[in-house]
Design an enzyme around this catalytic site. Structure first.
Site, PDB file in Angstrom:
ATOM      1  CG  PHE A  79      -2.000  -1.040   1.174  1.00 41.57           C
ATOM      2  CD1 PHE A  79      -3.206  -0.800   0.536  1.00 41.57           C
ATOM      3  CD2 PHE A  79      -1.796  -2.281   1.753  1.00 41.57           C
ATOM      4  CE1 PHE A  79      -4.193  -1.772   0.480  1.00 41.57           C
ATOM      5  CE2 PHE A  79      -2.773  -3.267   1.708  1.00 41.57           C
ATOM      6  CZ  PHE A  79      -3.984  -3.010   1.075  1.00 41.57           C
ATOM      7  CB  SER A  80       4.493   1.578  -0.545  1.00 45.19           C
ATOM      8  OG  SER A  80       5.414   2.540  -0.931  1.00 45.19           O
ATOM      9  CG  ASN A  81       1.729   7.192   0.486  1.00 46.33           C
ATOM     10  OD1 ASN A  81       0.623   6.838   0.073  1.00 46.33           O
ATOM     11  ND2 ASN A  81       1.898   7.714   1.688  1.00 46.33           N
TER      12      ASN A  81
ATOM     13  CG  LEU B 231       3.856   0.270  -5.436  1.00 43.81           C
ATOM     14  CD1 LEU B 231       4.808  -0.084  -6.563  1.00 43.81           C
ATOM     15  CD2 LEU B 231       3.326  -1.000  -4.774  1.00 43.81           C
TER      16      LEU B 231
END
Length: 300
Positions: free
Chosen positions: A68-70, A72
């Site tokens: 859920f990485s910003n 990414l």
């Protein structure tokens, strides 16, 4: 590659009876408005990494992050915008293709490589990185969250873009944004970092490792009491505060990074921790895509 052609993000002045009563001026640097997808500190951090990638004539980039990485999300769009093939080592071991962040990355044609959590813990290990260099020999490797010396240049520019203030506040996850800000901020400005994870005292060392000159500075502090339960977690009061700020001030916040910082800052103002007539600037580091992930997991 014209990564510097964007306009500078605006400053929003917050008007509220509390601020009037305490005689505090509060402005928010709206870096969430830098770009629809590559926003906030991710734009700042990626800018000089991508310039270095081109100068070194690397053929692709490789980086790391959670599902859920910003980082990414932002890197996926940057990859698409600048036609740079990207490989992403994702903390797994399985990809949920319904996850909105993963879905977006796939749409941007990013190559996703899920690994076990045990393998993912090696992301800073020299031997593991050497192994990845052999596996991806033409790749420019960007660390998790984008925090490295190239990132600091972009965050230094952020600080230099701001008017003078007594206090400058930002959320702290990996320490890169704060380390870069300290390179560009005036020495009379007190910089307050709001840690978004538990047991975050180690972040002081992360900042000074990235920016050794910070060891000699006495104008910064990392506050560790506003984490809201830990990384990726948040309390009901934090989420209520985020919704209130959006409703009353048209300031969208997410409760993982900037929402925690703003909620903590608001408490400090209520508790008279700032002298009257203080000028405070709080940095909105973006990350609003995270709201989709929170909704997907039924956390909001």
């Amino acid at each position: 590659m014209k990564t510097s052609s964007h306009l500078e993000s605006p400053l929003q002045t917050i008007k509220h009876p509390l601020l009037t009563a305490k005689k505090i001026q509060l402005q928010v640097k709206r870096d969430d408005l830098l770009h629809p997808s590559v926003q906030g500190n991710k734009w700042r951090k990626l800018k000089y990494n991508l310039i270095a990638l081109k100068r070194q004539q690397s053929q692709c980039l490789l980086t790391f992050g959670g599902a859920f990485s910003n980082h990414l999300y932002a890197t996926a769009m940057a990859s698409k915008l600048f036609h740079i093939p990207a490989h992403f080592i994702v903390r797994g071991p399985h990809l949920d293709l319904s996850n909105p962040t993963i879905r977006f990355a796939k749409a941007c044609k990013v190559n996703l490589h899920p690994v076990t959590r045990i393998e993912y813990r090696q992301r800073h290990d020299v031997h593991y990185l050497e192994q990845l260099k052999r596996q991806f020999p033409s790749a420019f490797i960007i660390p998790e969250g984008g925090s490295n010396q190239f990132a600091l240049q972009g965050c230094k520019e952020l600080a230099q873009s701001l008017p003078s203030s007594d206090y400058l506040c930002c959320a702290v996850g990996s320490g890169g944004t704060l380390a870069g800000i300290l390179q560009g901020v005036h020495k009379t400005t007190k910089v307050l970092g709001f840690a978004v994870l538990k047991n975050a005292e180690y972040l002081n060392e992360e900042v000074t490792t990235l920016n050794p000159s910070a060891l000699k500075l006495n104008n910064w502090q990392i506050l560790t009491q506003f984490h809201g339960g830990g990384y990726g977690k948040f309390s009901a009061p934090i989420w209520d505060f985020c919704q209130t700020m959006k409703r009353d001030h048209h300031l969208p916040l997410e409760p993982i990074y900037t929402g925690k910082m703003m909620h903590g800052l608001w408490q400090m103002i209520e508790q008279d921790q700032f002298p009257q007539h203080s000028r405070i600037i709080a940095i909105h580091t973006g990350g609003l895509q995270g709201l989709d992930g929170l909704r997907y997991r039924h956390l909001i």
